[in-house]
Structure formats: structure tokens, C-alpha cells
Motif scaffolding. Sequence first.
Motif, PDB file in Angstrom:
ATOM      1  N   GLN A 134       0.849  -1.201   0.000  1.00 25.07           N
ATOM      2  CA  GLN A 134       0.000   0.000   0.000  1.00 25.07           C
ATOM      3  C   GLN A 134       0.880   1.245   0.000  1.00 25.07           C
ATOM      4  O   GLN A 134       0.650   2.187  -0.754  1.00 25.07           O
ATOM      5  CB  GLN A 134      -0.920  -0.007   1.234  1.00 25.07           C
ATOM      6  CG  GLN A 134      -2.070  -0.995   1.095  1.00 25.07           C
ATOM      7  CD  GLN A 134      -2.970  -1.022   2.316  1.00 25.07           C
ATOM      8  OE1 GLN A 134      -2.559  -0.660   3.406  1.00 25.07           O
ATOM      9  NE2 GLN A 134      -4.201  -1.449   2.129  1.00 25.07           N
ATOM     10  N   TYR A 178      -5.390   1.881  -1.361  1.00 26.45           N
ATOM     11  CA  TYR A 178      -6.348   0.768  -1.342  1.00 26.45           C
ATOM     12  C   TYR A 178      -6.606   0.198  -2.734  1.00 26.45           C
ATOM     13  O   TYR A 178      -7.484  -0.633  -2.920  1.00 26.45           O
ATOM     14  CB  TYR A 178      -7.632   1.202  -0.621  1.00 26.45           C
ATOM     15  CG  TYR A 178      -7.315   1.551   0.807  1.00 26.45           C
ATOM     16  CD1 TYR A 178      -7.246   0.566   1.775  1.00 26.45           C
ATOM     17  CD2 TYR A 178      -6.987   2.857   1.174  1.00 26.45           C
ATOM     18  CE1 TYR A 178      -6.882   0.868   3.080  1.00 26.45           C
ATOM     19  CE2 TYR A 178      -6.616   3.169   2.470  1.00 26.45           C
ATOM     20  CZ  TYR A 178      -6.569   2.163   3.428  1.00 26.45           C
ATOM     21  OH  TYR A 178      -6.198   2.461   4.720  1.00 26.45           O
ATOM     22  N   ASN A 184     -12.139  -2.103  -6.913  1.00 23.29           N
ATOM     23  CA  ASN A 184     -11.739  -1.305  -5.748  1.00 23.29           C
ATOM     24  C   ASN A 184     -12.019   0.173  -5.975  1.00 23.29           C
ATOM     25  O   ASN A 184     -11.753   0.699  -7.054  1.00 23.29           O
ATOM     26  CB  ASN A 184     -10.244  -1.490  -5.453  1.00 23.29           C
ATOM     27  CG  ASN A 184      -9.969  -2.771  -4.716  1.00 23.29           C
ATOM     28  OD1 ASN A 184     -10.831  -3.643  -4.631  1.00 23.29           O
ATOM     29  ND2 ASN A 184      -8.760  -2.917  -4.192  1.00 23.29           N
ATOM     30  N   GLY A 241     -14.407  -1.516   0.777  1.00 18.18           N
ATOM     31  CA  GLY A 241     -13.295  -2.467   0.709  1.00 18.18           C
ATOM     32  C   GLY A 241     -13.758  -3.911   0.620  1.00 18.18           C
ATOM     33  O   GLY A 241     -13.010  -4.776   0.169  1.00 18.18           O
TER      34      GLY A 241
END
Lengths: 666, 154
Positions: free
Chosen positions: A79, A90, A129, A648
Motif C-alpha cells: 500500500q 487501497y 476497488n 473495501g
Amino acid sequence: MARIGVFVCHCGTNIAKTVDVEKAAQAAANFPDVVYATDYKYMCSEPGQNLIKEAIREHKLDRVVVAACSPRLHEPTFQRCIAQEGLNPYFAEMANIREHCSWVHEDRGQATEKAIDIIAMLTAKAKRNEPLFTKEIPLTKKAMVIGGGVAGIRAALDIADAGYKVVLVEKTPSIGGRMAQYDKTFPTLDCAACILTPMMVDCASHPNIEIMTYSEVEEVSGYVGNFKVKVRKRAKSVDASKCTGCGVCYEKCVVKGLPNPFDEGLGTRRAIYVPFPQAVPNIPVIDRENCRQFTKGKCGVCEKMCPAGAIRYDQEDEIVTEDVGAIVVATGFDLWDYSKLGEYGYGKYPDVISGIQFERLMNASGPTEGKIKRPSDGKVPESVVFISCVGSRDDEHGYPYCSKVCCMYNAKHALLLKDKLHDAKAYVFYMDIRANGKGYEEFVRRTIEDYGANYIRGRVSRIFPEDGKMVVRGADTLLGQPIEVKADLVVLATAMQPQPDAKDLARKLGVSTDQYNWFAEAHPKLRPVEFLTAGIYVAGACQYPKDIPDTVAQASGAASKVTGLFSKDALTSEPMIAYINEDTCVGCGLCASVCPFTAIDLVEVVDRAKSTREHQVMRTVARVNEGICHGCGTCAAGCRSMSAKLRGFEDTQILAEIEALANVHS
Amino acid sequence: MSEEITEKKNDSNWKPLILGILCNWCSYAGADLAGSSRLKHPANLRIVRVPCSGRVNPLFVLKGFQKGFDGVMVLGCHPGDCHYAKGNYYARRRIMLLKELLQSMGIEPERFHFEWVSASEGVRFAELVSEMSEKIEKVGPFTGVDCSKVPAAF
């Protein structure tokens, strides 16, 4: 359309040995929206991370899937890596092809096929995402340390010295813990009290430390930076603000001869007592189960005698709530009960004692004032047998693990015995001698060579009394013959085991324990003093058997983690929390009723479909309080109109993972 | 019955394909521990990570069967150990209902498992995967909802 890059890690040979990483990368290149796929020896290394960064620039990637180890290990690493290239962190996903694949399968074909499946699933998820953003949450710069042994004391002092407030919670009437029971410490033979008592006093007098003894944690809620801990302060029946610690009460108390747990049953105490003379705080407590005032309803001797008027028979338990930002768990260990062992007499022979009891016999403030006398008749022993691994390294009766400290304290006991009683004989039955610490091996050699302790490699099969002696029968495996020693005293090095209430505390805190109920750290090497639950840290032998140097080192480690946390002005919150699509929400309130944290409220909003300019119609919708939501997703799974969602872990993402796999197989 | 499924049923190399939906804090960690302890088990499971077993919408399980998985397992923290206090209790309630639904659809009970696996139970995790693989190998490939398999009670 997303532009996904897939990076397959060899992890040296950890993955590459069983997974054909090149084939996996080639297969990944053909997945929908994947524009680049490659493999590399160590993706987490600097060149590996640079490779990802270059690929992001060159191929204009907007999603990254790293097929490597568990996300629980390196997700933050990748990340950070992609964030440095300006991507939302993310947008990185990890396909776990090591723990869940290469390490558990042997067939290269099957493992490769599975790895490709896993990459397909995570690629499909990554495609969906959404950018997520952390928020700042406030933090209370005050810590709680649970357990007032040497680990808790060290951690509390370190945190307090850094300038933060600390609450030290201890279950027994005094801080000090196990170390306060010891006589000397190996390998330097420092007097335990001389090291510990000044630390105890420092704790008590430190302006930043509040000590709560005779207290236990009842309930823990909240999260990192903002815990709320309910502590039960048990009634001491003594007003701590008035008591001067003069000791008249326990000198005059008429209930005598109660076994003192601090002396491991070898010494006695009264119904009102301090566990040991150097107790901190030096305030007695009344043992209500045995006090005559409580059992018979009349006595009042201590109340009459107390010059300060501090006795309070009507005192009640008090529940206090502490707001703290971090918690250090330092609850220590318990000792295995050797009375399970028939060959050592089921605990029925008074002259077969445990190591900690021998420690009390040697201690100047112990029941014999430091004179080694055997419990049955007070005779000074002429020969003492020490037996290692009683309950440790014993799958059948005790625990399979090594308790780590027994080899050293056996050597210490043997040495101190010879030091106090020059003519006494010391025999040590051992399986192996594990003396792996600074100065440890030298110490054991000194015990054997300079002090003449007799080390016998082998197990003891039976102990029985005969003519006022204990006959210890065993095998000398080096000589290959049976051996029998007639001893006055037998000392068993019993295994260290978790505190009986460790599991209970773990549940209150929301942290894990291992199969024995030792507290389980987040990662044995990367995060050895932290729990997976953020803001909670572990120190000392509540995690696993440890000696004092390791315990103190870990306590300072945990304390430095706490002060590191407190050095920030605010914390960032995980963005994986629930939200409600208010347009489709019908306001049924099901999500609110299932939320474990009552983070969902029902609110009134203007119903734009039904409202007119003159007349406003309201309707009810659910709304998530983002400061309270922990992101479990129970609401999202329960919502009838699919309006409750979890960032998420959206339905679309999870279903896409399942479908992607089906597509690979069709 | 679609061509694809017929093909699968007749394939002598058929190996069960199992969907695992695992909570992040206990069961996924347990699976990680099985990995770091190198506990070998059949390569039939494909794992989807969710934060909590409470996150598991019964739809995910149905989707698994719809998409041709031969079995589905949902794993969560032991009662009392939930990272989110009680998400696993909600999971249990939902899944009890789901089990009935699956039966009423003629899906054999061997194909769906709901178990507790803690972060320290790597051995248990590996055993569960092996056991479930065996059970599904016995009942054979899942070839779609079959009304003839609905128990009489429904």
C-alpha cells in the motif's frame, strides 16, 4: 476500464519451488483488464518495489495485484509502495499464494493452478476497488498496564518517564509479581528484591503513575487511541487514604495460620495482611472469606487497634472507568500443578516441593527467613535433588514446550544451596541443559565445576519416602544404568503455564491466544510486542515462558510502541467501514439492530419524492456513525435492500471474486 | 444440464472445487498459520477473505453453488472470540437458516460447512479442508439443483 498490473513474487524459493511463477504471470496477463504481468524474486525488496513503481509509470497502471504472501503480512508494505507513485493505497490487493498455496501443497501442477485461481480472484476484486480515504481520529495519551510484575512495572515506568499518564492495574494486593518472590536472579546472583523494590517504589512515587492494586479489568470497549476500560477495584476493607501502613492490624489479628499464597503455602498470614513486607502499596487488605468479622459477624479487633481509623468493613467493590489510548498486557504466568504426577507422589510428600517454594525457603523474607529447612520436620537438608522438565517437554502429562528458565534456576538453586550449606550435596536430573543467554553457559559450568553440583542426565521414574528420606529413583542415561539417590528434599522445576484467566482477559480485550492460552503476538518476528488488535501490546511471560532479561527487554519494547503511538497528535482510522445508500434505504432499522457497536442510527431526512414546495414529507433512513463503526459488515450482510455496504468488501467485490474463479474454470 | 457440467461430471480427473469464505481475524489467520507450519492439505480450496463471518451474505454461498463450486465452507471466530464482539453470532443465525434452504433445494449437507477456526488452529484448518474434500469426493461433483434430492421433510 481499469489498468491492472499483476506482480508474482518468487519469495526466493518459498513460492517458486511449488508454483510455476512464470506460468502464473503469463496466465494473469490474459485476465480481464490486466495490462501488465511479471514475476520477480523478492517483490517486497527495494528492487521489487521499484519494479512495481516503474511499471505503474510505464504502463499507466491504476490497480496493483501482488501475488505473494498473506496480506496480513505485507499489505501495508505494498500500500505504501503504490501510494508513493500517487495511487490510492487501497488500489493494492494481495493474492496469497504462499501461506495458502505454495507452502501447503506439493504437486506443482495443482499448486500452479490454484495460484492462478487466487490471482484471478484478487484481480477481479481489484478491478472493483474504489479509492478509500483515512480519517483522523483523536487519541487519549494515557496508557493502561495490566499486571504489576516486573514487566508491567518496567513498561509503566518507561511510559511514565516519557511524560504520559499510566494506570497500572494489579490483581493482588501488591505490585511486584513473581520476581518479588525470588531470592536471587541468575546468572549474576543479584538479589531480586534489591533490583525490584526500588522499581516498585519508583512506580508508587511517580507523578504519572496511578497504581490500582486488588483490581481487575472487567470490560474493555473502544479502539486504538480511545479505549474505555472498566476496572473493578475490589474492596480492601481498608481506607487507603487513611492507612499509614503501621502494621498494628495484622499484628493483632486473631485469625492466624492461613496459608500465604505469596509463600506458596509454606508460610502463613492472618486474615488482614500485606502479602510481603516490601509490598507496594503498603496497605493491608482483609481476606473476607476468613476474617471473623465477616464470617462470624463479630470481632472488630483491627478496627479497634488501628490508630488511623482506616478499617472499613462496609467498603464495597468500586467500578471505575478509565479512558486510555493504549493497553499493555503483562499478566505473567502460572506454574503447572505437579500433583498430577503419580511418580512424584501426587503432591502428597511435604519434602517434594516446587522450584518457587525452594525460592521462598531461601529468601530472607520468606517463611524460614532464608534458612533452608525441609517442610516436613524443619531439618536442614544434607542432600537435595533438583528435577528438570516437570511438565515441560512432556506431551503426555504437561506441555510439549520448553519452559526456558528451569535449567538456569536449577543451576542457581544448586549453586545457592552449596553456597549456604557447603557440605550439602546437590543433584540435578536433566534432559538437556539449555543455557542460551548472556553468561548462562558459564554460570552452569560454574555450578558444576566450582560448586560441585552433581549433574545426572536422565529422568526420574519414581520418588518415595523411606527412613525419613526421599528415595529418588531414575536412570543415568550417560552411564546407561539405573541410579538411586537418597535425598532430604526434592525440588521440581515445574512448567510455566498461562494464567488460568488469560483466555478470559483475551476475550475482554479482543486479542488472540495460542493453543495453550499464551497471548498471541501479531507476528513473531515483525510485530513481537503487538497484538493484531491495534493499540494493545504484550510484555513478559504472559506471551510465552521468558526469563527476567527477556521480559524486561520486551516491556521496554512495548512501552516504546506506546510512546510511539502517543507521539502522534491524531490517529488515522481504517477506511474499511460501512456506509448506507440513503436513496435505496427503506429505514427498516435491521442494520441498526444487528450492529455490534450501535454505530448505526436512524435519522429523518426529507423525502424528496413526496415533498412539495409547501409541504415537506420526511422519511427514515439509517446512517453510520463513522467514528464508531469498526467495519465488520454485519449490517451489509443483513440489509434487505442492499443499501448497507462495506467499503473495501463490497458485495460487488466479493461476488466478482467468486465469479472470476468460475470463469477461469469454464 | 449445461454442457460444461456434463463434461465435469464425466471427467475422471475431477477434483472437488471448494469455496472458502474466511473471516480475517481468526480463520484467515488460522489458514495462514497452516501455511507457515507447512501443513499439507488438498489443493481444492479457494479462499475469499472477509472482515468477519458476520459479513457473509447467504447470497455469497448461493453464488458459489450457482457458479459451479462443489462445496462451500464458511469459517469464523469461535463464540466469544469475535474481533467485532458478536458478528459470528449473527453469522450463525443466518447460516442455520441457509442450511435449511440449501437442503430444501436438494443440495447435500456435505457440500456446505460452517465451522469455527481460531488464529491458532492451523492444524484444525488443514484437517477441515482435508475432511471436507473427502466428503465431497464421495458425493461427487455438484451438477446443479436437483429436486429429486430434496428430503421428504420439505
